[in-house]
Design an enzyme around this catalytic site. Structure first.
Site, PDB file in Angstrom:
ATOM      1  N   LYS A 194      -1.150  41.659   7.004  1.00 14.32           N
ATOM      2  CA  LYS A 194      -1.110  43.042   6.519  1.00 14.32           C
ATOM      3  C   LYS A 194       0.276  43.292   5.936  1.00 14.32           C
ATOM      4  O   LYS A 194       1.290  43.153   6.619  1.00 14.32           O
ATOM      5  CB  LYS A 194      -1.387  44.009   7.666  1.00 14.32           C
ATOM      6  N   LYS A 252      -4.891  42.333   3.848  1.00 14.23           N
ATOM      7  CA  LYS A 252      -4.832  43.720   3.417  1.00 14.23           C
ATOM      8  C   LYS A 252      -3.523  43.984   2.720  1.00 14.23           C
ATOM      9  O   LYS A 252      -2.495  43.557   3.245  1.00 14.23           O
ATOM     10  CB  LYS A 252      -4.948  44.601   4.666  1.00 14.23           C
TER      11      LYS A 252
END
Ligand code: PBG
Length: 327
Positions: A194, A252
């Site tokens: 992330k 992400k």
């Protein structure tokens, strides 16, 4: 010429015969924003046609998603300011909004897969994913807290908990506590790679969860989320999360990070989720509103590209739009 690539492109029938990637409702996780109140269905300003639901309207939405063939949701809650603190205590309230939302979904549609976001930010007065002390987001005490938060979601009925905080060692802490408490079948989807991305802006509007601008409080998440410049580190992070017990790993944001998705899907033996985030949704909605892009065509191309890069599943605010178009 012995080889002519256009032979296999000459009609839609032949193109569909040789197509390498396809999209179905099974590919999607639907993110949902839940708020306190009754009869609420508020559009999020920076996310056109995307809404915050109260528990009653959430039921209606869940039934609609299930009827469309969308079988998994990822829950986020908007926490009133008076319930926020530094430690996120409200996150452990068995009658808190998240816990009630989980039960609401399961009561409405027992087969719907319920995934929950595990991080402190919506509960944090500082808008950080962990506990803040002396200007730092402190890792290990945050892990103990996140493990309890995951357990609380499991107790409320979550199928899969999804830690999105990027502390080191949180998967191991969470897996250990879930096992100790008998939640052997509760899965963990780890936000493994992330990035500290500017594409999360509209999401933070939706939950009112942006990091605050206060002296001695870090103004961004760069000390825990990954540097967008790094590629090899994403593989390292992901392999560590798998070793600690993650069932599903995630990359992400989506589009800007498809090289990472490919790297990871080439080396891991677990499903790979991709989160096409709020800023990606907002960009396309805005361009389409101005007539600058063909919304549906660009949306399908983006989803297809994420899947082609190696995604097993996609968390996307476009899920309903895509399924409507497929039908
Ligand atoms: C919370 C969380 C964020 C997102 C998912 N979980 C925001 C953040 O890390 O600041 C972003 C999702 C999106 O932008 O759609 N930790």
């Amino acid at each position: 010429m012995l080889k002519r690539n256009r032979r296999l492109r000459k009609s839609e029938a032949i193109r569909s015969l040789v197509r390498e990637t396809s999209i179905s409702p099974n590919d999607f996780i639907v993110p949902l924003f839940v708020v306190e109140g009754k009869g609420v269905e508020e559009e999020i300003a920076s996310m056109p046609n995307y809404y915050r639901y109260s528990l009653d309207t959430l039921k209606t939405e869940i039934k609609e998603l299930w009827a469309m063939g969308l079988k998994s949701v990822l829950l986020f809650v908007k926490v009133p300011y008076n319930l926020k603190d530094n430690e996120g205590k409200e996150a452990l309230n068995p009658d808190g909004l998240m816990q009630k939302a989980i039960k609401t979904v399961k009561d409405t549609c027992p087969e719907m897969i319920v995934m929950t976001d595990v991080a402190l930010d919506p509960y944090s007065q500082y808008g950080h994913d962990g506990i803040v002390a002396k200007g730092e987001i402190i890792n290990d005490p945050t892990n103990s807290f996140l493990a309890k938060m995951g357990l609380s979601h499991a107790q409320a009925g979550a199928d899969i908990v999804a830690p999105s905080d990027m502390m080191d060692g949180r998967i191991l802490a969470m897996r250990t506590l879930l096992e100790d408490e008998g939640f052997h079948n509760t899965g963990i989807m780890s936000y493994s790679a992330k990035y500290a991305s500017a594409f999360y802006g509209p999401f933070r509007d939706a939950l009112d969860s942006a990091p605050v601008d206060l002296q001695d409080i870090p103004k961004d998440k760069t000390t825990y989320q990954m540097d967008p410049a790094n590629r090899n580190e994403a593989v390292k992070e992901t392999l560590m999360d798998i070793a600690e017990g993650a069932d599903i790993v995630m990359v992400k944001p989506g589009l800007c990070y498809l090289d990472i998705v490919r790297d990871i899907s080439n080396v891991v033996d677990v499903p790979v989720a991709v989160y096409q985030v709020s800023g990606e949704y907002a960009m396309l909605k805005a361009a389409a509103e101005r007539g600058w892009l063909d919304h549906d065509a660009v949306m399908m191309e983006q989803i297809l590209s994420i899947k082609r890069a190696g995604a097993t599943m996609i968390a996307s605010y476009f899920a309903k739009d895509v399924v409507k178009l497929l039908n």
